[in-house]
Design an enzyme around this catalytic site. Sequence first.
Site, PDB file in Angstrom:
ATOM      1  N   ARG A  75       0.864  -1.187   0.000  1.00 25.03           N
ATOM      2  CA  ARG A  75       0.000   0.000   0.000  1.00 25.03           C
ATOM      3  C   ARG A  75       0.898   1.234   0.000  1.00 25.03           C
ATOM      4  O   ARG A  75       1.897   1.282   0.724  1.00 25.03           O
ATOM      5  CB  ARG A  75      -0.890  -0.028   1.235  1.00 25.03           C
ATOM      6  CG  ARG A  75      -1.855   1.166   1.425  1.00 25.03           C
ATOM      7  CD  ARG A  75      -2.681   0.880   2.666  1.00 25.03           C
ATOM      8  NE  ARG A  75      -3.723   1.840   2.991  1.00 25.03           N
ATOM      9  CZ  ARG A  75      -3.679   2.695   4.007  1.00 25.03           C
ATOM     10  NH1 ARG A  75      -2.592   2.745   4.781  1.00 25.03           N
ATOM     11  NH2 ARG A  75      -4.691   3.499   4.266  1.00 25.03           N
ATOM     12  N   GLU A 166      -8.979   7.632   5.975  1.00 26.63           N
ATOM     13  CA  GLU A 166      -9.586   7.795   7.310  1.00 26.63           C
ATOM     14  C   GLU A 166     -10.589   8.948   7.310  1.00 26.63           C
ATOM     15  O   GLU A 166     -10.400   9.985   7.939  1.00 26.63           O
ATOM     16  CB  GLU A 166      -8.512   7.968   8.370  1.00 26.63           C
ATOM     17  CG  GLU A 166      -7.684   6.711   8.555  1.00 26.63           C
ATOM     18  CD  GLU A 166      -6.756   6.726   9.749  1.00 26.63           C
ATOM     19  OE1 GLU A 166      -6.479   5.634  10.288  1.00 26.63           O
ATOM     20  OE2 GLU A 166      -6.290   7.815  10.147  1.00 26.63           O
ATOM     21  N   GLU A 268      -5.233  -0.862   7.955  1.00 29.30           N
ATOM     22  CA  GLU A 268      -4.147  -0.326   8.775  1.00 29.30           C
ATOM     23  C   GLU A 268      -4.194  -0.974  10.145  1.00 29.30           C
ATOM     24  O   GLU A 268      -5.239  -0.954  10.807  1.00 29.30           O
ATOM     25  CB  GLU A 268      -4.259   1.190   8.969  1.00 29.30           C
ATOM     26  CG  GLU A 268      -3.972   2.031   7.769  1.00 29.30           C
ATOM     27  CD  GLU A 268      -3.884   3.515   8.129  1.00 29.30           C
ATOM     28  OE1 GLU A 268      -3.612   3.849   9.316  1.00 29.30           O
ATOM     29  OE2 GLU A 268      -4.082   4.350   7.235  1.00 29.30           O
TER      30      GLU A 268
END
Length: 371
Positions: A75, A166, A268
Site C-alpha cells: 500500500r 480515514e 491499517e
Amino acid sequence: MKRRTALTTAAAALAAPALALGTAESAGAQTAFARGADISSLAKSEAKDGVYMWADGWKEDAIWILQKSGVNWIRLKVWVNPADGYNNKTHVVNVAKRARAAGMNVLVDFHYSDTWADPGAQTKPAAWANYSVAQLKTAIYNHTADVLGAMVSAGAAPQMVQVGNELNGGMLWPTGRYDQLDNLAQFLISGVNAVRATVPAAKVMLHLAEGGNNSLFRWFFDAMKARGVTWDTIGASYYPYWHGSLSGLQSNLNDMASRYGKPVYVVETAYPFNPGDRDGFGNIISAATPVSGYPASYTGQSNMLTAIANVVKAVPNGRGAGVFWWEATWTAVAGNGWDPYDPNSKNGWENQALFDFAWKATPALKTLGTL
C-alpha cells in the site's frame, strides 16, 4: 493514521440518524487473503541510506524481503504536493513498479492533501485552498486520474484504490467536512469516477479509522450510499491500543460485510515489538503492555497480528479479505521523520515497524506472510 494524539470523531457525535437502506449490493467471496504492508516511507528511507535485513543479518531490498516472506500486497499513500518531494506521483509510480515486478498487488491511498490526512486533519492542498466546490471536484478527478494514468503507463496499474484516507470527519476541510455531507459525497464520486475511467479493473475502497466503532461506520456508509457514492470494498483502521476490543472489531466488520455486501479489510494496523525507541525521539506507543495480554515484544507483536487476522478471517461468507500492516518499513533512519516540512523531524513509529532497531525483520513479518 498519522500524527496521532487521541482520536476524536466529531462526525460520530454529530451524526444524523442512520438513513434507510435499500438492497445491499452483491459482491463475490474473496478467495485470496491479502497479506499487506504499507511501505509509503520506503523510498525516502532508502534515499537516506536505510537498510533492511533478514533476521540473520543478510541485507536485501525490502520489497523482496517482504515478498519472500509471503506479503502479497503493498500500500502506498499519495500526497498532492508534499514539501519533501516524497509520497508524490513519481515515487509512488517507482515503488509500485518494483512491487509489481515482485509479483505483488498494489493498493494506492489518496489523501487529497499535501500532508497527513486522518480523523484529526484533512487539510486542503495549498494549491486548492481557495477552490469552489466545482473546482475541488475537478481537481480531485484530475489528480486521481493523473497519478493512476502514470501508473498504467509505467506498467504498474494498481489492483485497488482508496479514495480518501480515514474519512471519519470527511475530507478537504472545511468544504467537505462531516457537516457538509453533500459536498463530501460529490468529492468521493469525483474520485471514484476517475478510478473507474482510468483503471477500470481496480477495486475502489472507502476507508475509516476506529474499526470497532459500528455507529460511526453505519452513519458514514449509509450517508454516502444515500448520496450516490459507490464502492467495492470497505477499509478499517484498527489499532488495538486506540480502537477498542477485538470483539468490537469483529462485530463491526461482520455488520459492514452483511449490510453492504462488500469485502472488508483491516487496511491499517500495527503493534510494538519493543517499548523503547532508537532515535532518541519518544514513540507514540511506549507502554510495556499496550493491550493486556500482548506485551510490546516480538511475541506480543506477532500474537496481536494473528488475533486481528483471525477476526478478519471469521467474517462470514468469505468477505474478510485481508490485513495490512501500517508502515512496515518505517525504521529510525535520520532524515525520514514525521514532518515533511521539517527535514530534522524524527520518527515516533519505529518500534512498530516490521524491522527492528538493528534493521532486521521481526518475527511478525513471517507471521504476516503466512496468515
